[in-house]
Design a protein around this motif. Sequence first.
Motif, PDB file in Angstrom:
ATOM      1  N   ALA B 212       0.826  -1.201   0.000  1.00 46.90           N
ATOM      2  CA  ALA B 212       0.000   0.000   0.000  1.00 46.90           C
ATOM      3  C   ALA B 212       0.862   1.255   0.000  1.00 46.90           C
ATOM      4  O   ALA B 212       0.640   2.184  -0.782  1.00 46.90           O
ATOM      5  CB  ALA B 212      -0.931  -0.013   1.212  1.00 46.90           C
ATOM      6  N   VAL B 213       1.887   1.277   0.860  1.00 47.56           N
ATOM      7  CA  VAL B 213       2.729   2.474   0.967  1.00 47.56           C
ATOM      8  C   VAL B 213       3.569   2.646  -0.299  1.00 47.56           C
ATOM      9  O   VAL B 213       3.839   3.763  -0.740  1.00 47.56           O
ATOM     10  CB  VAL B 213       3.620   2.398   2.225  1.00 47.56           C
ATOM     11  CG1 VAL B 213       4.564   3.593   2.306  1.00 47.56           C
ATOM     12  CG2 VAL B 213       2.763   2.321   3.475  1.00 47.56           C
ATOM     13  N   TYR B 214       3.956   1.539  -0.906  1.00 50.13           N
ATOM     14  CA  TYR B 214       4.755   1.621  -2.126  1.00 50.13           C
ATOM     15  C   TYR B 214       3.940   2.204  -3.281  1.00 50.13           C
ATOM     16  O   TYR B 214       4.450   2.983  -4.084  1.00 50.13           O
ATOM     17  CB  TYR B 214       5.269   0.232  -2.508  1.00 50.13           C
ATOM     18  CG  TYR B 214       6.113   0.251  -3.771  1.00 50.13           C
ATOM     19  CD1 TYR B 214       7.414   0.742  -3.755  1.00 50.13           C
ATOM     20  CD2 TYR B 214       5.589  -0.193  -4.983  1.00 50.13           C
ATOM     21  CE1 TYR B 214       8.176   0.783  -4.904  1.00 50.13           C
ATOM     22  CE2 TYR B 214       6.344  -0.158  -6.145  1.00 50.13           C
ATOM     23  CZ  TYR B 214       7.638   0.324  -6.097  1.00 50.13           C
ATOM     24  OH  TYR B 214       8.390   0.376  -7.231  1.00 50.13           O
ATOM     25  N   LEU B 215       2.653   1.843  -3.346  1.00 50.16           N
ATOM     26  CA  LEU B 215       1.864   2.192  -4.521  1.00 50.16           C
ATOM     27  C   LEU B 215       1.068   3.484  -4.389  1.00 50.16           C
ATOM     28  O   LEU B 215       0.943   4.245  -5.337  1.00 50.16           O
ATOM     29  CB  LEU B 215       0.880   1.048  -4.822  1.00 50.16           C
ATOM     30  CG  LEU B 215       1.474  -0.280  -5.296  1.00 50.16           C
ATOM     31  CD1 LEU B 215       0.378  -1.343  -5.335  1.00 50.16           C
ATOM     32  CD2 LEU B 215       2.114  -0.128  -6.668  1.00 50.16           C
ATOM     33  N   ALA B 216       0.513   3.734  -3.199  1.00 43.65           N
ATOM     34  CA  ALA B 216      -0.620   4.654  -3.121  1.00 43.65           C
ATOM     35  C   ALA B 216      -0.247   6.122  -2.968  1.00 43.65           C
ATOM     36  O   ALA B 216       0.798   6.473  -2.435  1.00 43.65           O
ATOM     37  CB  ALA B 216      -1.517   4.235  -1.964  1.00 43.65           C
ATOM     38  N   ASP B 236       3.331  11.098   0.786  1.00 44.03           N
ATOM     39  CA  ASP B 236       3.953  12.159  -0.014  1.00 44.03           C
ATOM     40  C   ASP B 236       5.394  11.804  -0.349  1.00 44.03           C
ATOM     41  O   ASP B 236       6.321  12.533   0.012  1.00 44.03           O
ATOM     42  CB  ASP B 236       3.908  13.483   0.754  1.00 44.03           C
ATOM     43  CG  ASP B 236       2.482  13.986   0.862  1.00 44.03           C
ATOM     44  OD1 ASP B 236       1.716  13.747  -0.092  1.00 44.03           O
ATOM     45  OD2 ASP B 236       2.143  14.577   1.890  1.00 44.03           O
ATOM     46  N   LEU B 237       5.579  10.699  -0.992  1.00 36.25           N
ATOM     47  CA  LEU B 237       6.926  10.297  -1.387  1.00 36.25           C
ATOM     48  C   LEU B 237       6.980  10.254  -2.904  1.00 36.25           C
ATOM     49  O   LEU B 237       6.024   9.838  -3.547  1.00 36.25           O
ATOM     50  CB  LEU B 237       7.264   8.912  -0.827  1.00 36.25           C
ATOM     51  CG  LEU B 237       7.252   8.755   0.698  1.00 36.25           C
ATOM     52  CD1 LEU B 237       7.473   7.303   1.064  1.00 36.25           C
ATOM     53  CD2 LEU B 237       8.327   9.629   1.324  1.00 36.25           C
ATOM     54  N   ARG B 243      11.902   1.109  -0.747  1.00 29.89           N
ATOM     55  CA  ARG B 243      11.224   0.429   0.360  1.00 29.89           C
ATOM     56  C   ARG B 243      11.998   0.460   1.668  1.00 29.89           C
ATOM     57  O   ARG B 243      11.448   0.231   2.737  1.00 29.89           O
ATOM     58  CB  ARG B 243      10.971  -1.035  -0.008  1.00 29.89           C
ATOM     59  CG  ARG B 243       9.884  -1.203  -1.013  1.00 29.89           C
ATOM     60  CD  ARG B 243       9.942  -2.611  -1.581  1.00 29.89           C
ATOM     61  NE  ARG B 243       9.445  -2.637  -2.949  1.00 29.89           N
ATOM     62  CZ  ARG B 243       8.184  -2.928  -3.261  1.00 29.89           C
ATOM     63  NH1 ARG B 243       7.331  -3.231  -2.327  1.00 29.89           N
ATOM     64  NH2 ARG B 243       7.795  -2.917  -4.510  1.00 29.89           N
ATOM     65  N   THR B 244      13.307   0.714   1.575  1.00 35.31           N
ATOM     66  CA  THR B 244      14.123   0.675   2.787  1.00 35.31           C
ATOM     67  C   THR B 244      14.392   2.090   3.322  1.00 35.31           C
ATOM     68  O   THR B 244      15.041   2.258   4.352  1.00 35.31           O
ATOM     69  CB  THR B 244      15.466  -0.013   2.490  1.00 35.31           C
ATOM     70  OG1 THR B 244      15.983   0.546   1.279  1.00 35.31           O
ATOM     71  CG2 THR B 244      15.281  -1.491   2.310  1.00 35.31           C
ATOM     72  N   ASN B 245      13.867   3.047   2.604  1.00 35.21           N
ATOM     73  CA  ASN B 245      14.056   4.440   2.956  1.00 35.21           C
ATOM     74  C   ASN B 245      13.395   4.774   4.301  1.00 35.21           C
ATOM     75  O   ASN B 245      12.389   4.198   4.691  1.00 35.21           O
ATOM     76  CB  ASN B 245      13.426   5.215   1.774  1.00 35.21           C
ATOM     77  CG  ASN B 245      13.271   6.668   2.009  1.00 35.21           C
ATOM     78  OD1 ASN B 245      12.591   7.065   2.938  1.00 35.21           O
ATOM     79  ND2 ASN B 245      13.889   7.444   1.166  1.00 35.21           N
ATOM     80  N   ASN B 249       9.529   3.914   5.733  1.00 36.20           N
ATOM     81  CA  ASN B 249       9.258   3.110   6.926  1.00 36.20           C
ATOM     82  C   ASN B 249       8.465   3.861   7.973  1.00 36.20           C
ATOM     83  O   ASN B 249       7.707   3.260   8.739  1.00 36.20           O
ATOM     84  CB  ASN B 249      10.572   2.591   7.517  1.00 36.20           C
ATOM     85  CG  ASN B 249      11.051   1.369   6.756  1.00 36.20           C
ATOM     86  OD1 ASN B 249      10.276   0.465   6.494  1.00 36.20           O
ATOM     87  ND2 ASN B 249      12.324   1.377   6.361  1.00 36.20           N
ATOM     88  N   ARG B 250       8.646   5.181   7.987  1.00 39.41           N
ATOM     89  CA  ARG B 250       7.880   5.991   8.932  1.00 39.41           C
ATOM     90  C   ARG B 250       6.380   5.883   8.604  1.00 39.41           C
ATOM     91  O   ARG B 250       5.549   5.674   9.482  1.00 39.41           O
ATOM     92  CB  ARG B 250       8.350   7.453   8.856  1.00 39.41           C
ATOM     93  CG  ARG B 250       7.829   8.343   9.977  1.00 39.41           C
ATOM     94  CD  ARG B 250       8.305   9.773   9.783  1.00 39.41           C
ATOM     95  NE  ARG B 250       8.009  10.301   8.451  1.00 39.41           N
ATOM     96  CZ  ARG B 250       6.812  10.717   8.062  1.00 39.41           C
ATOM     97  NH1 ARG B 250       5.798  10.675   8.895  1.00 39.41           N
ATOM     98  NH2 ARG B 250       6.626  11.167   6.832  1.00 39.41           N
ATOM     99  N   ILE B 251       6.065   5.998   7.335  1.00 42.16           N
ATOM    100  CA  ILE B 251       4.655   5.918   6.920  1.00 42.16           C
ATOM    101  C   ILE B 251       4.113   4.500   7.135  1.00 42.16           C
ATOM    102  O   ILE B 251       2.999   4.305   7.609  1.00 42.16           O
ATOM    103  CB  ILE B 251       4.507   6.346   5.439  1.00 42.16           C
ATOM    104  CG1 ILE B 251       4.942   7.804   5.295  1.00 42.16           C
ATOM    105  CG2 ILE B 251       3.073   6.161   4.959  1.00 42.16           C
ATOM    106  CD1 ILE B 251       5.081   8.269   3.870  1.00 42.16           C
TER     107      ILE B 251
END
Lengths: 280, 265
Positions: B212-216, B236-237, B243-245, B249-251
């Motif tokens: 989800a965080v990777y795509l959305a 907001d990335l 993915r290891t940023n 990881n915070r999000i």
Amino acid sequence: MITAQQDHWLPWKADAAPTLDSRAPAKKSSVNLPDALVGGIVPLAVLFVWEVLARLEMLPPNWLPAPTVVAKTIYEMAAAGDLWKHVGITAARVALGFLLGASGGTLLGALTGYFPVARKLLDPLLQSLRSVPSIAWVPLFLLWLGIEESSKIALISLGAFFPVYLSLSVAMRHVDPKLLEVGQLYRLSSFEMVGRLILPAVLPEYIVGLRSGLGLAWMFVVAAELLGASRGIGYLMVDGQMTGRAAIILGSVLLFAVCGKTTDWMMSAAGAKLLGHRAR
Amino acid sequence: MEKAKGNELTPRGAPKKGALHIAIARKKFVGSQGSLTALRDISLRIRPGEFVCIVGGSGCGKTTLLRILAGLETQYEGSVFLDGRRIAGPDRNRGMVFQEHRLLPWLTVRENVAFGLSRLSPAERSGKVQHYLDLVGLRSFERQYPHQLSGGMSQRVAIARALAGRPEVLLLDEPFASLDALTRIRMQAELLQVWQAERSTVVLVTHDIEEAVYLADQVVVMSPQPGTIRNVLSVDLSRPRERTNHQFNRIRRAVLDELLAHALA
């Protein structure tokens, strides 16, 4: 292959590895290729023993004639032209009966498979009729339709009807709802739903139903012809029995086997062509 | 509801079509053993061209919500609008990809992609099919049957089929759940490419937080019993995302906290 490779890494088998490799195909063929031939060993042995015993006159010839005698009888009938007349009429009965029965089965199977109302109305009746042994209808058919062709065709149709009806009705009811949902997504009309989803989805089961219907049609033509016919392979059998010629009876059995197998093979080949490359 | 901020990598000249306005008061399933409230008070706005992921544990109603958007579920209290028009059933302006590929086993890859295009002329149809098969990289498999494909390839064909109708909204229900981890990562990157090429709105249901965080652009977090939206988080990335940023990881942590907060409450 895996064992061969593993063996290769075992030091005490290191020199055996190439031999294993070269032997592998030979071993494979000795198991796979002659499988059909393996199945023929016992029948051929039985035929051989039978022939020998008959030739040594250890079997009464009017009771169990030698295979070669049976073959000769068929050949003589074929040469005289009688055989084709009998085979032809039997095949025509099967064809007509199967056509009628399978059509009826297709129609009612599709109706009950697609419309739940039709299923609730018709299926209980048809299921209870199915539990009647079909031969039990013979006296009624004879009474209604007479001893001529109609009653025979009716009996054969009845035999072909149920497997076709059942397979189609059940298969149509059990089409994967997940695939039907795909049709819904693309807003297919009910007409397209049937043509593009339901029919292709039930085709494999339908073909199986047609095959067993055809098988039963052959079974019932024997019954119909044994019960009274003046032509047909079944008539040959009765004739052989009356005149005490076992060779004719055995030859007729063989003819039924060959005819039944041939039409089943034709049906199954047609089915395979229709189904194409899809996974079953 | 948190408002999503502009995202630099949302395709420029953002599309005007594909806005979803969801207002569902209640969705109940009535069975023989009583009724079950699957969804309650769902209110969500999705902007044209936005990529939204819905995450939540099993039984939180995320698939039900997606099926409502697809028009496969129509019995509920409330309404859902696509570009101002109420969704009353399935339509070609929405494409759907299921968890299972649901390709028709008796059709080839190209026939499957063309399935919903029967109204086009043969020339148009074949052009579209080729375009979308190219897009998912399966042009050379067009004559194969579904059973000859791997899971990932089948799912790509399903995506091509959904896209071929040029939908304003692409709906995906855990499309990569049954794939192995590496294939999943490849498919996610591919889906992003497809989205950037098509500029359609995408709503993807998943239980995989990282996905989800990777795509959305926006992650909608749902909680069960009854299924409801717990929070909406913006991602907001810039893409492609690492993915290891640390930010990533915070999000991811924030989404997980939302999910756990409910589970442990």
